[in-house]
Enzyme design. Structure first.
Site, PDB file in Angstrom:
ATOM      1  N   LYS A   2      -2.775  12.499  -1.034  1.00  0.00           N
ATOM      2  CA  LYS A   2      -4.179  12.206  -1.342  1.00  0.00           C
ATOM      3  C   LYS A   2      -4.983  13.492  -1.422  1.00  0.00           C
ATOM      4  O   LYS A   2      -4.916  14.328  -0.533  1.00  0.00           O
ATOM      5  CB  LYS A   2      -4.780  11.335  -0.242  1.00  0.00           C
ATOM      6  CG  LYS A   2      -4.289   9.903  -0.255  1.00  0.00           C
ATOM      7  CD  LYS A   2      -5.091   9.028  -1.180  1.00  0.00           C
ATOM      8  CE  LYS A   2      -6.293   8.461  -0.473  1.00  0.00           C
ATOM      9  NZ  LYS A   2      -6.991   7.464  -1.309  1.00  0.00           N
TER      10      LYS A   2
ATOM     11  N   LYS B 285      -1.751   9.506  -9.115  1.00  0.00           N
ATOM     12  CA  LYS B 285      -2.205   8.304  -8.419  1.00  0.00           C
ATOM     13  C   LYS B 285      -3.546   7.936  -9.041  1.00  0.00           C
ATOM     14  O   LYS B 285      -4.560   8.609  -8.829  1.00  0.00           O
ATOM     15  CB  LYS B 285      -2.361   8.557  -6.925  1.00  0.00           C
ATOM     16  CG  LYS B 285      -2.724   7.297  -6.160  1.00  0.00           C
ATOM     17  CD  LYS B 285      -2.695   7.530  -4.668  1.00  0.00           C
ATOM     18  CE  LYS B 285      -2.870   6.242  -3.896  1.00  0.00           C
ATOM     19  NZ  LYS B 285      -4.111   5.542  -4.173  1.00  0.00           N
TER      20      LYS B 285
ATOM     21  N   CYS C 264     -48.770   5.605  -9.650  1.00  0.00           N
ATOM     22  CA  CYS C 264     -48.019   6.824  -9.931  1.00  0.00           C
ATOM     23  C   CYS C 264     -48.179   7.798  -8.760  1.00  0.00           C
ATOM     24  O   CYS C 264     -49.300   8.118  -8.378  1.00  0.00           O
ATOM     25  CB  CYS C 264     -48.520   7.470 -11.219  1.00  0.00           C
ATOM     26  SG  CYS C 264     -47.789   9.095 -11.472  1.00  0.00           S
TER      27      CYS C 264
ATOM     28  N   SER D  85       0.878  -1.159   0.000  1.00  0.00           N
ATOM     29  CA  SER D  85       0.000   0.000   0.000  1.00  0.00           C
ATOM     30  C   SER D  85       0.926   1.222   0.000  1.00  0.00           C
ATOM     31  O   SER D  85       2.144   1.052  -0.004  1.00  0.00           O
ATOM     32  CB  SER D  85      -0.824  -0.092   1.274  1.00  0.00           C
ATOM     33  OG  SER D  85      -1.806   0.862   1.280  1.00  0.00           O
TER      34      SER D  85
ATOM     35  N   ASP E 198      -6.998   6.114  -9.817  1.00  0.00           N
ATOM     36  CA  ASP E 198      -8.029   5.564  -8.955  1.00  0.00           C
ATOM     37  C   ASP E 198      -8.757   4.464  -9.700  1.00  0.00           C
ATOM     38  O   ASP E 198      -9.772   4.686 -10.344  1.00  0.00           O
ATOM     39  CB  ASP E 198      -8.990   6.693  -8.563  1.00  0.00           C
ATOM     40  CG  ASP E 198      -9.881   6.284  -7.410  1.00  0.00           C
ATOM     41  OD1 ASP E 198      -9.643   5.216  -6.829  1.00  0.00           O
ATOM     42  OD2 ASP E 198     -10.815   7.042  -7.097  1.00  0.00           O
TER      43      ASP E 198
ATOM     44  N   CYS F 190     -45.272   5.793 -15.528  1.00  0.00           N
ATOM     45  CA  CYS F 190     -46.679   6.142 -15.345  1.00  0.00           C
ATOM     46  C   CYS F 190     -47.364   5.911 -16.691  1.00  0.00           C
ATOM     47  O   CYS F 190     -46.807   6.229 -17.731  1.00  0.00           O
ATOM     48  CB  CYS F 190     -46.812   7.611 -14.929  1.00  0.00           C
ATOM     49  SG  CYS F 190     -48.495   8.237 -15.062  1.00  0.00           S
TER      50      CYS F 190
ATOM     51  N   CYS G 270     -50.298  11.023 -10.206  1.00  0.00           N
ATOM     52  CA  CYS G 270     -51.689  10.998 -10.661  1.00  0.00           C
ATOM     53  C   CYS G 270     -52.437   9.751 -10.214  1.00  0.00           C
ATOM     54  O   CYS G 270     -53.623   9.611 -10.482  1.00  0.00           O
ATOM     55  CB  CYS G 270     -51.737  11.118 -12.186  1.00  0.00           C
ATOM     56  SG  CYS G 270     -51.088   9.686 -13.035  1.00  0.00           S
TER      57      CYS G 270
ATOM     58  N   TYR H  70       2.932   1.621 -13.970  1.00  0.00           N
ATOM     59  CA  TYR H  70       3.824   2.579 -13.326  1.00  0.00           C
ATOM     60  C   TYR H  70       5.000   1.951 -12.603  1.00  0.00           C
ATOM     61  O   TYR H  70       5.820   2.641 -12.043  1.00  0.00           O
ATOM     62  CB  TYR H  70       3.044   3.468 -12.348  1.00  0.00           C
ATOM     63  CG  TYR H  70       2.106   2.685 -11.463  1.00  0.00           C
ATOM     64  CD1 TYR H  70       0.738   2.703 -11.695  1.00  0.00           C
ATOM     65  CD2 TYR H  70       2.590   1.904 -10.423  1.00  0.00           C
ATOM     66  CE1 TYR H  70      -0.130   1.968 -10.906  1.00  0.00           C
ATOM     67  CE2 TYR H  70       1.737   1.164  -9.633  1.00  0.00           C
ATOM     68  CZ  TYR H  70       0.379   1.198  -9.875  1.00  0.00           C
ATOM     69  OH  TYR H  70      -0.463   0.455  -9.102  1.00  0.00           O
TER      70      TYR H  70
ATOM     71  N   LYS I 265       7.975   9.611  -5.515  1.00  0.00           N
ATOM     72  CA  LYS I 265       8.872   8.466  -5.293  1.00  0.00           C
ATOM     73  C   LYS I 265      10.322   8.897  -5.400  1.00  0.00           C
ATOM     74  O   LYS I 265      10.643   9.791  -6.198  1.00  0.00           O
ATOM     75  CB  LYS I 265       8.624   7.383  -6.361  1.00  0.00           C
ATOM     76  CG  LYS I 265       7.216   6.857  -6.423  1.00  0.00           C
ATOM     77  CD  LYS I 265       7.030   5.890  -7.606  1.00  0.00           C
ATOM     78  CE  LYS I 265       5.576   5.421  -7.661  1.00  0.00           C
ATOM     79  NZ  LYS I 265       5.258   4.653  -8.860  1.00  0.00           N
TER      80      LYS I 265
ATOM     81  N   CYS J 101     -50.901  13.172 -16.728  1.00  0.00           N
ATOM     82  CA  CYS J 101     -50.239  13.135 -15.418  1.00  0.00           C
ATOM     83  C   CYS J 101     -49.601  14.510 -15.149  1.00  0.00           C
ATOM     84  O   CYS J 101     -48.806  14.998 -15.939  1.00  0.00           O
ATOM     85  CB  CYS J 101     -49.192  12.037 -15.402  1.00  0.00           C
ATOM     86  SG  CYS J 101     -48.271  11.961 -13.869  1.00  0.00           S
TER      87      CYS J 101
ATOM     88  N   GLU K 292       4.044  11.382 -10.026  1.00  0.00           N
ATOM     89  CA  GLU K 292       3.121  10.780 -10.996  1.00  0.00           C
ATOM     90  C   GLU K 292       1.689  10.929 -10.505  1.00  0.00           C
ATOM     91  O   GLU K 292       1.463  11.212  -9.342  1.00  0.00           O
ATOM     92  CB  GLU K 292       3.397   9.275 -11.131  1.00  0.00           C
ATOM     93  CG  GLU K 292       4.810   8.935 -11.491  1.00  0.00           C
ATOM     94  CD  GLU K 292       5.122   7.456 -11.233  1.00  0.00           C
ATOM     95  OE1 GLU K 292       4.188   6.665 -11.051  1.00  0.00           O
ATOM     96  OE2 GLU K 292       6.303   7.125 -11.217  1.00  0.00           O
TER      97      GLU K 292
HETATM   98  P1  AMP Z   1      -3.660   2.634  -1.449  1.00  0.00           P
HETATM   99  O1  AMP Z   1      -4.378   1.449  -2.011  1.00  0.00           O
HETATM  100  O2  AMP Z   1      -4.533   3.840  -1.301  1.00  0.00           O
HETATM  101  O3  AMP Z   1      -2.813   2.314  -0.270  1.00  0.00           O
HETATM  102  O4  AMP Z   1      -2.637   3.109  -2.564  1.00  0.00           O
HETATM  103  C1  AMP Z   1      -1.763   2.208  -3.163  1.00  0.00           C
HETATM  104  C2  AMP Z   1      -2.255   1.914  -4.528  1.00  0.00           C
HETATM  105  O5  AMP Z   1      -2.188   3.070  -5.343  1.00  0.00           O
HETATM  106  C3  AMP Z   1      -1.399   0.952  -5.274  1.00  0.00           C
HETATM  107  O6  AMP Z   1      -1.718  -0.356  -4.940  1.00  0.00           O
HETATM  108  C4  AMP Z   1      -1.734   1.230  -6.697  1.00  0.00           C
HETATM  109  O7  AMP Z   1      -2.804   0.408  -7.079  1.00  0.00           O
HETATM  110  C5  AMP Z   1      -2.249   2.643  -6.681  1.00  0.00           C
HETATM  111  N1  AMP Z   1      -1.495   3.547  -7.571  1.00  0.00           N
HETATM  112  C6  AMP Z   1      -2.084   4.362  -8.480  1.00  0.00           C
HETATM  113  N2  AMP Z   1      -1.183   5.081  -9.166  1.00  0.00           N
HETATM  114  C7  AMP Z   1       0.035   4.736  -8.695  1.00  0.00           C
HETATM  115  C8  AMP Z   1       1.359   5.149  -9.013  1.00  0.00           C
HETATM  116  N3  AMP Z   1       1.607   6.086  -9.945  1.00  0.00           N
HETATM  117  N4  AMP Z   1       2.367   4.571  -8.328  1.00  0.00           N
HETATM  118  C9  AMP Z   1       2.108   3.643  -7.373  1.00  0.00           C
HETATM  119  N5  AMP Z   1       0.890   3.216  -7.030  1.00  0.00           N
HETATM  120  C10 AMP Z   1      -0.167   3.746  -7.673  1.00  0.00           C
HETATM  121 ZN    ZN Z   2     -48.718   9.794 -13.371  1.00  0.00          ZN
END
Ligand code: AMP
Ligand code: ZN
Length: 654
Positions: A300, A108, A392, A77, A110, A408, A395, A212, A276, A414, A106
């Site tokens: 974050k 992050k 509905c 993580s 989602d 409806c 009405c 990445y 990093k 209506c 970079e």
């Molecule tokens: P978290 O799950 O919030 O602890 O964050 C870690 C996760 O961020 C990693 O497991 C990746 O899936 C995700 N992640 C997204 N972008 C990056 C990035 N550029 N470098 C490293 N991890 C990343």
């Molecule tokens: Zn209706």
């Protein structure tokens, strides 16, 4: 035969790489399809399917369950920080021992993390993170993702980590094509698709993987993160376009703010930035804690998901008669605003997510103004199931169940349907009738017997004058504004009609493509489907609307009252070689992206269309152009090739 198969696969994979990873197509769809069909036939005849054959991408059989995969290198993580001060502290700790060492920055992403194992140049396994040590084997699913190479030049054993995402544009394209079961959130859509046992579902979601990190490699391949990114790129992966390197924390902090500011405008979800240490030797020395690497940190951004209690579900009748659930929430702060309502798609989603009244739910900011409920955080003893309506709510008429939606059946009488239809018609982006709010429409419905759009134009000032709160000025303004709306633009009018699934953008596209109401009315459903972003269902919505006698009569009535629609004119004023021309692009252009070519045409006075009709003046045909070219020839439209097109543009540059 197998030599030819090898050759076909190499060409097809090259085309796909340019199309999906680089976003720069070098072949026409038709050419790709032809070679693809040849490959399919050869595979069928020989019974041989090469490991990197693109035919594997359609998704194989439904799996019974997921196997486990033990990662060669544990997936960690990330440590988090949420302010510039916290980031600085983290930085200074490392800087104390490693003066002036460089850091990378970079996005992050989602999405869902994925670990790709390559051996002998081939993708062997793709797995989810799981608990970091072992994850689920999702190879059959990930193979369908076109940005994941099935074969790479490097032949050693490596594990490559990335994020599976669904682009915002992919989600909206998907939803246009599947309006009955729209996806709400890109992250959930991507995660759900990867965890789906049916790989054809994964394939249908148009996912991407952005990589990445090289987590494991049997030999040392590079010394820094920057070199690692080059290695990944050279092996045909998609990497993030944003990548910064610096030893200056002030600068990096600025970059974080910059990313945060443009976050909404990106085509994918990001929830932060990852910083990093660039030097991999230093990384080794810093090592890991139980959970995180010490050499990187995630900045974050503000949470876009919070929890609150669902107090009530109201059923609202929309302008099409569809009865939609609306969640009433215990007010809660989300991204700086207080939220008290959220959307819920339909009853089947409520059942599937087990959403109950008095339960604690997750709500998340979505692309719409109003947030969505993403799931349940906790049920309580007084939680109760949400009951669908039996009649509905407006009405009292009987309901019609159509798949997962409830309607409806009293379309013409209506009150809620009529009020929301008229409110929509009058809204700013539609006919822009100032002062005709929902409340006013309700008053007109109750007191003036307003029932249809044409009724609006028959309202007299004397009638208004006797209503409460309508002073002379207000009456005059509304009457004038109603009258003024009779002169309108095509796109606004189409949108104002309130056709199911036709929003503002779709209205604009229809107007730009067909240019007159008559042309839209007479369009065949297939012609509409040919337009980008119009799936079969939306195309039928348009077709059905204009093939319904009641609607046509209503429009005729409007014309007899004095409606004037300005057809879409060819752009003028802006001088240029394409002045007044409508141009269709077809086939593959070697030295332009489609979007570039469109922009050039539009910025030089021209317009572009998706379909060939007799309104089109010019067709630019790239290599391997298909049916559009045939049609243009039939209609006798001027056709030029890429060379001529380039020559025209070269003239412009002078
Ligand atoms: P978290 O799950 O919030 O602890 O964050 C870690 C996760 O961020 C990693 O497991 C990746 O899936 C995700 N992640 C997204 N972008 C990056 C990035 N550029 N470098 C490293 N991890 C990343
Ligand atoms: Zn209706």
């Amino acid at each position: 035969m197998s030599d030819r198969m090898r050759e076909l696969i190499d060409i097809l994979n090259k085309y796909a790489y340019h199309y999906y990873v680089l976003d720069e197509p070098i072949a026409a769809d038709k050419e790709y399809d032809k070679l693809y069909d040849e490959l399919c036939a050869a595979e069928k005849a020989t019974g041989i399917v090469f490991a990197d054959s693109p035919t594997k991408r359609v998704g194989g059989e439904v799996l019974k369950g997921f196997k486990k995969y033990t990662h060669k290198q544990r997936l960690y993580s990330l440590d988090k920080c949420q302010s510039a001060e916290e980031l600085k502290k983290w930085f200074e700790k490392i800087n104390a021992s490693y003066k002036n060492t460089a850091f990378t920055l970079e996005y992050k992403f989602d999405g869902l993390s994925v670990n790709l194992l390559y051996k002998d140049g081939l993708l062997k396994t793709a797995a989810t993170r799981g608990n970091g040590v072992t994850g689920e084997d999702v190879t059959a699913q990930i193979v369908t993702v076109k940005t994941v190479p099935l074969k790479i030049p490097y032949t050693g054993t490596v594990e490559i980590q990335g994020e599976v995402i669904m682009k915002k544009s992919a989600l909206s394209r998907y939803n246009q094509k599947n309006p009955d079961a729209p996806l709400k959130n890109e992250r959930n859509a991507a995660a759900g698709a990867v965890r789906n046992l049916d790989p054809t579902v994964t394939a249908s979601r148009m996912l991407d993987v952005i990589v990445y990190n090289v987590g494991y490699s049997e030999e040392s391949l590079f010394g820094t993160q920057s070199e690692m990114v080059v290695f990944l790129k050279n092996n045909g992966f998609r990497v993030a376009e944003y990548f910064k390197k610096s030893c200056d924390i002030e600068y990096l902090t600025e970059c974080v703010s910059e990313i945060n500011a443009k976050r909404e405008g990106l085509d994918y979800l990001i929830d932060g930035a990852v910083i990093k240490v660039d030097d991999l030797n230093i990384r080794d020395e810093l090592g890991y804690t139980e959970k995180f690497p010490r050499f990187s940190v995630a900045y974050k951004f503000e949470a876009i998901e919070v929890t609150t209690v669902l107090k009530e579900v109201k059923w609202q009748v929309s302008r099409t008669g569809k009865i939609n659930p609306l969640a009433i929430l215990e007010p809660v702060e989300l991204c700086g605003v207080t939220v008290a309502r959220a959307t819920l798609s339909n009853i089947s989603e409520i059942k599937r997510k087990d959403i109950r009244i008095n339960s604690k739910v997750f709500i998340r900011r979505s692309n719409d103004v109003i947030p969505e409920i993403t799931g349940i955080a906790e049920h309580y003893t007084d939680s109760v199931e949400v009951a669908p309506p039996t009649f509905c709510p407006s009405c009292g008429s009987e309901l019609r169940y159509d798949n997962i939606f409830i309607y409806c059946t009293n379309q013409d009488n209506c009150r809620d349907i009529i009020v929301s239809k008229l409110e929509h018609y009058a809204s700013k982006d539609a006919m822009d009738i100032v002062g005709l709010s929902e409340k006013t429409v309700e008053v007109f419905y109750d007191k003036l017997n307003l029932r249809t759009i044409p009724d609006l134009y028959r309202i007299k000032s004397e009638e208004l004058a006797v209503l409460d709160g309508f002073q002379e000025k207000k009456t005059e303004n509304i009457i004038n504004s109603i009258k003024a709306s009779l002169n309108t633009e095509l796109a606004d009018f189409i949108y104002a009609l309130g056709i199911e699934n036709i929003g503002k953008k779709a209205g604009k596209e229809l107007a730009a493509n067909f240019r007159s109401l008559d042309a839209v009315k007479n369009a065949a459903a297939e012609e509409i489907t040919e337009m980008r972003d119009f799936g079969g269902i939306t195309a039928n919505n348009v077709y059905d609307y204009f093939h319904n006698e009641k609607n046509l009569n209503m429009i005729d009535e409007l014309f007899s009252i004095g409606l004037q629609i300005n057809d879409v004119k060819k752009k003028s004023g802006n001088a240029g070689v394409f002045l007044g021309k409508t141009v269709v692009l077809t086939g593959a252009l070697a030295s332009f992206k489609r979007s570039q070519a469109k922009e050039i045409i539009e910025s030089n006075g021209g317009e572009t269309a998706d379909t060939v009709s007799n309104k089109v003046n010019l067709v630019v045909a790239g290599s391997d152009a298909g049916s559009k070219l045939d049609k243009a020839q039939k209609l006798g439209i001027e056709i030029i090739d890429e060379e001529k097109f380039s020559a025209l543009i070269a003239k412009l540059k002078k």
